[in-house]
Design a protein around this motif. Sequence first.
Motif, mmCIF file in Angstrom:
data_model
loop_
_atom_site.group_PDB
_atom_site.id
_atom_site.type_symbol
_atom_site.label_atom_id
_atom_site.label_comp_id
_atom_site.label_asym_id
_atom_site.label_seq_id
_atom_site.Cartn_x
_atom_site.Cartn_y
_atom_site.Cartn_z
ATOM 1 N N GLY A 361 51.072 37.906 31.738
ATOM 2 C CA GLY A 361 51.757 39.170 31.941
ATOM 3 C C GLY A 361 51.319 40.268 31.002
ATOM 4 O O GLY A 361 51.971 41.320 30.920
ATOM 5 N N ARG A 362 50.229 40.062 30.269
ATOM 6 C CA ARG A 362 49.757 41.091 29.338
ATOM 7 C C ARG A 362 48.994 42.207 30.046
ATOM 8 O O ARG A 362 48.721 43.243 29.453
ATOM 9 C CB ARG A 362 48.878 40.459 28.247
ATOM 10 N N ARG A 363 48.606 42.017 31.290
ATOM 11 C CA ARG A 363 47.948 43.041 32.087
ATOM 12 C C ARG A 363 48.241 42.769 33.558
ATOM 13 O O ARG A 363 48.570 41.646 33.941
ATOM 14 C CB ARG A 363 46.443 43.087 31.816
ATOM 15 N N ASP A 364 48.130 43.823 34.379
ATOM 16 C CA ASP A 364 48.373 43.688 35.815
ATOM 17 C C ASP A 364 47.093 43.382 36.582
ATOM 18 O O ASP A 364 47.140 42.834 37.689
ATOM 19 C CB ASP A 364 49.001 44.971 36.380
ATOM 20 N N HIS A 365 45.946 43.797 36.034
ATOM 21 C CA HIS A 365 44.672 43.565 36.688
ATOM 22 C C HIS A 365 43.569 43.692 35.636
ATOM 23 O O HIS A 365 43.825 44.122 34.502
ATOM 24 C CB HIS A 365 44.440 44.578 37.825
ATOM 25 N N TYR A 366 42.370 43.329 35.992
ATOM 26 C CA TYR A 366 41.245 43.562 35.076
ATOM 27 C C TYR A 366 39.982 43.801 35.879
ATOM 28 O O TYR A 366 39.888 43.460 37.063
ATOM 29 C CB TYR A 366 41.076 42.403 34.090
ATOM 30 N N HIS A 367 39.010 44.428 35.203
ATOM 31 C CA HIS A 367 37.709 44.725 35.791
ATOM 32 C C HIS A 367 36.622 44.245 34.819
ATOM 33 O O HIS A 367 36.775 44.367 33.600
ATOM 34 C CB HIS A 367 37.530 46.233 36.029
ATOM 35 N N MET A 368 35.537 43.741 35.353
ATOM 36 C CA MET A 368 34.390 43.380 34.519
ATOM 37 C C MET A 368 33.156 43.231 35.409
ATOM 38 O O MET A 368 33.264 43.002 36.612
ATOM 39 C CB MET A 368 34.646 42.083 33.745
ATOM 40 N N ASP A 369 31.993 43.420 34.772
ATOM 41 C CA ASP A 369 30.733 43.091 35.421
ATOM 42 C C ASP A 369 30.337 41.695 34.973
ATOM 43 O O ASP A 369 30.354 41.400 33.764
ATOM 44 C CB ASP A 369 29.640 44.094 35.037
ATOM 45 N N LYS A 370 30.020 40.821 35.891
ATOM 46 C CA LYS A 370 29.667 39.445 35.540
ATOM 47 C C LYS A 370 28.546 38.954 36.455
ATOM 48 O O LYS A 370 28.275 39.540 37.512
ATOM 49 C CB LYS A 370 30.887 38.527 35.652
ATOM 50 N N ARG A 371 27.920 37.847 36.018
ATOM 51 C CA ARG A 371 26.808 37.273 36.770
ATOM 52 C C ARG A 371 27.251 35.990 37.484
ATOM 53 O O ARG A 371 27.979 35.180 36.912
ATOM 54 C CB ARG A 371 25.640 36.963 35.823
ATOM 55 N N TYR A 372 26.780 35.861 38.738
ATOM 56 C CA TYR A 372 27.030 34.661 39.539
ATOM 57 C C TYR A 372 25.690 33.967 39.814
ATOM 58 O O TYR A 372 24.629 34.607 39.860
ATOM 59 C CB TYR A 372 27.684 35.027 40.880
ATOM 60 N N LEU A 384 33.466 42.998 39.273
ATOM 61 C CA LEU A 384 34.657 42.225 39.654
ATOM 62 C C LEU A 384 35.939 42.984 39.317
ATOM 63 O O LEU A 384 36.102 43.486 38.203
ATOM 64 C CB LEU A 384 34.644 40.875 38.929
ATOM 65 N N SER A 385 36.850 43.056 40.292
ATOM 66 C CA SER A 385 38.203 43.591 40.079
ATOM 67 C C SER A 385 39.185 42.516 40.522
ATOM 68 O O SER A 385 39.102 42.028 41.653
ATOM 69 C CB SER A 385 38.431 44.868 40.894
ATOM 70 N N VAL A 386 40.095 42.145 39.624
ATOM 71 C CA VAL A 386 41.025 41.043 39.895
ATOM 72 C C VAL A 386 42.455 41.501 39.647
ATOM 73 O O VAL A 386 42.741 42.154 38.632
ATOM 74 C CB VAL A 386 40.707 39.818 39.008
ATOM 75 N N SER A 387 43.356 41.172 40.561
ATOM 76 C CA SER A 387 44.794 41.396 40.375
ATOM 77 C C SER A 387 45.530 40.109 40.713
ATOM 78 O O SER A 387 45.008 39.243 41.429
ATOM 79 C CB SER A 387 45.299 42.546 41.247
ATOM 80 N N LEU A 388 46.741 39.984 40.201
ATOM 81 C CA LEU A 388 47.540 38.768 40.372
ATOM 82 C C LEU A 388 48.708 39.056 41.306
ATOM 83 O O LEU A 388 49.456 40.017 41.111
ATOM 84 C CB LEU A 388 48.063 38.277 39.019
ATOM 85 N N VAL A 389 48.883 38.220 42.309
ATOM 86 C CA VAL A 389 50.016 38.329 43.234
ATOM 87 C C VAL A 389 51.119 37.399 42.756
ATOM 88 O O VAL A 389 50.874 36.218 42.494
ATOM 89 C CB VAL A 389 49.601 37.960 44.668
ATOM 90 N N ARG A 390 52.313 37.948 42.633
ATOM 91 C CA ARG A 390 53.452 37.162 42.152
ATOM 92 C C ARG A 390 54.508 37.033 43.248
ATOM 93 O O ARG A 390 54.620 37.884 44.135
ATOM 94 C CB ARG A 390 54.091 37.814 40.917
ATOM 95 N N ALA A 391 55.311 35.958 43.151
ATOM 96 C CA ALA A 391 56.429 35.750 44.073
ATOM 97 C C ALA A 391 57.572 36.678 43.697
ATOM 98 O O ALA A 391 57.536 37.380 42.683
ATOM 99 C CB ALA A 391 56.882 34.285 44.030
#
Length: 730
Positions: A361-372, A384-391
């Motif tokens: 819960g320290r952030r709602d989403h994050y962004h980063m450049d990463k290698r796959y 990459l942009s990531v967010s968390l879905v909560r109930a």
Amino acid sequence: MSDTRHDRAAEAALQEAVAQRRRLEMIIEGTAAGTWEWNIQSGQMWVNERWAQIVGHTRDELAPITPETFFRLVHPDDLAGSNARLTDHLEGRTARYDSLCRMRHKRGHWIWVQDRGRVYEWDAQGRPLWMAGAHADVSDLQNARQDAADMRQRLQAVVDASDEVAVIATDVDGVINLFNSGAQKLLGYSAEEVIGRINPGLFHDPEEMRAYLQPLADAAGRLPTVFEALTAHAAQGTWSRQWTYVRKDGGRRQVRLSISPLDSAGGQRFGYVGMAVDITPLLEMREQAYLAAKKFASAFSSAALGMALVSLEGRWLDVNDALCGILGYTRAELLEIDFQTLTHADDLDTDLALVADLLAGRRDHYHMDKRYRGKSGNTVWGRLSVSLVRAENGAPLHFVSQIQDVTSQRQSGQQLRESEQRTRVTLDAVADMVLTLDLQGVIQYANAAATQALAGEGAAPLTGGQVQDVIELTTEYAPRSPLDIAVLLDPDSNAVDLHSDLLLSMGAQLLPVDLTRAWLRGEDGQHSGAVWVIRDATQQRARQREARHLAEVDPLTELSNRRGFEAHLQQAIIRVARTGQSASLMFIDLDNFKPINDSHGHLAGDAMLWAVANLLRHGVRDSDIVSRLGGDEFAVILAGCSLKRARRIASDLLESVRTLSIPWGLQRLGVGASIGIAAIGGGMSVDDAVAAADALCYQAKGLGKNNVQVEVPSVEGLEPPDGGEPGEVA
């Protein structure tokens, strides 16, 4: 001989007169009326025995009987009116004297008397001489009229008590005779505009009703009226259906209309009553939710960006075609592995640390450049942009990831510059404010929307200026405390991510905004600046507030529903854990509620639930939370309240419910209550607290209903509530 015949005729006439007078006296006696005669000029007055009996006396007790006898017995408040009506008759302005007044009975109470009479003889000058009349005891009739008026007034008060339900009553011909405040609010008409003038069919959408009535035409092709069609369904009982109402201003509202017949005690039909609830906001919310889900599904499958739903453990739950194309795997292959397997070893720790921040819960989403690692062994750079879905209860469910292939931009500076140019052109066309900054806060780029909003129409470009000079951000929580812009330029700060209630100062106005940051990196991989996207969030926050309200409020009682209750209970548990302050949970189950629904219908049940909810709401503190969990079950969260104090509150509520009585038709309806009380502990879950209070409520039911059961204190030596035995019946 002639005199003899005359005497016989006179004697016969006298006997006939005596017989006729006797018949009249018998008729009067049969009517139980008190009669009186009055010589107006001499004051002489004669009354029969029944006249005296009506006021509890004999004629001898009232003798001598004069007009003053009448004046002495009449109620002082009624005497002036009676004298005025008598004067009007004696002076020829009315054909008879007729007065309804109160007279004092011998036992001291007042009775209602209908007094009627008229002058039957005048003197030679035409002045009234003799007057006669009759008294009748009408106390029962007058009291019945008063009771009926009182009952109608109480029913009117109940009908007007809620402006959220439109109540419209008509006679059997469809003429409106009741139009409450809820109907006025829903339809925009005043009561004076419709009562006695309008048929309720006027309120229905004409096209909708035409289509509904068409199949109901008779053999001659005649269509029933709207009123005839709807009341035909309600002839045997309540009938409900959804309709479109047209307001006075032309606006349309969707309503749930219930129509019920109105019958007298003798079974005679005297009208109908309709109750309409505005369901337009609910239908709009459902439509918005459906469209949002449809849009997400469409955007997910057809998006040019790679998109994925990822489990909390990192496994791909679903991926779109764009992501399969970026990484070179089929959908089936990606669903068999997790993102950690495909992440470059040098980027994995950073990615996992950001994931941990999301889960904590320290952030709602994050962004980063990463290698796959691509399927062919190649390296794919992904933005990459990531967010968390909560109930609903705040528990994490899954991640939503967006992945943009930036491999080409990384490999070619020229392509990167071209992409940047295209991006700037695109950004100038969007409504969001977009700023590119270095880490010292110098503005390197501002799109057209940002320049216009922050500097004004026709102002010089913001490039080269300090962002602190043009932007001031605060929060809804502390609108007078500006955020430190320097902190927002720190890549390691999550100051923005912690705020979903940002406000942007626009002169004297505070504009709700969302601020998204994306970090820029140099050739060495270090942060070199940031892109800020500032979006007007006014409508979004308004919809969120409205959605939360609709989702957490019971529409009948306007109390918190189960969802809202569980959210408040979770907050109460956290507060107890943090402060150590006592708190109690009260479960209330109404006794003998089902017979009301079975015998009088759901409208009666709804009226009782509303009355109980109002009683509970006013029976506790404003800081306490009263909820309707469903059916006839209620709950109260008592913050800062020990079991001992909670039991006293419950005893008062129990007595209030026990004495509650609402009018329904010719009857008065009442219920009882069974109450269970448990302590709210800082270490328990919502389910634990609910189960404890529910079990005690069930125990109260088993002990004969209409009582309070309190949890036995778990701490050794703690006194039971009010110093009595644990679980003592209230």
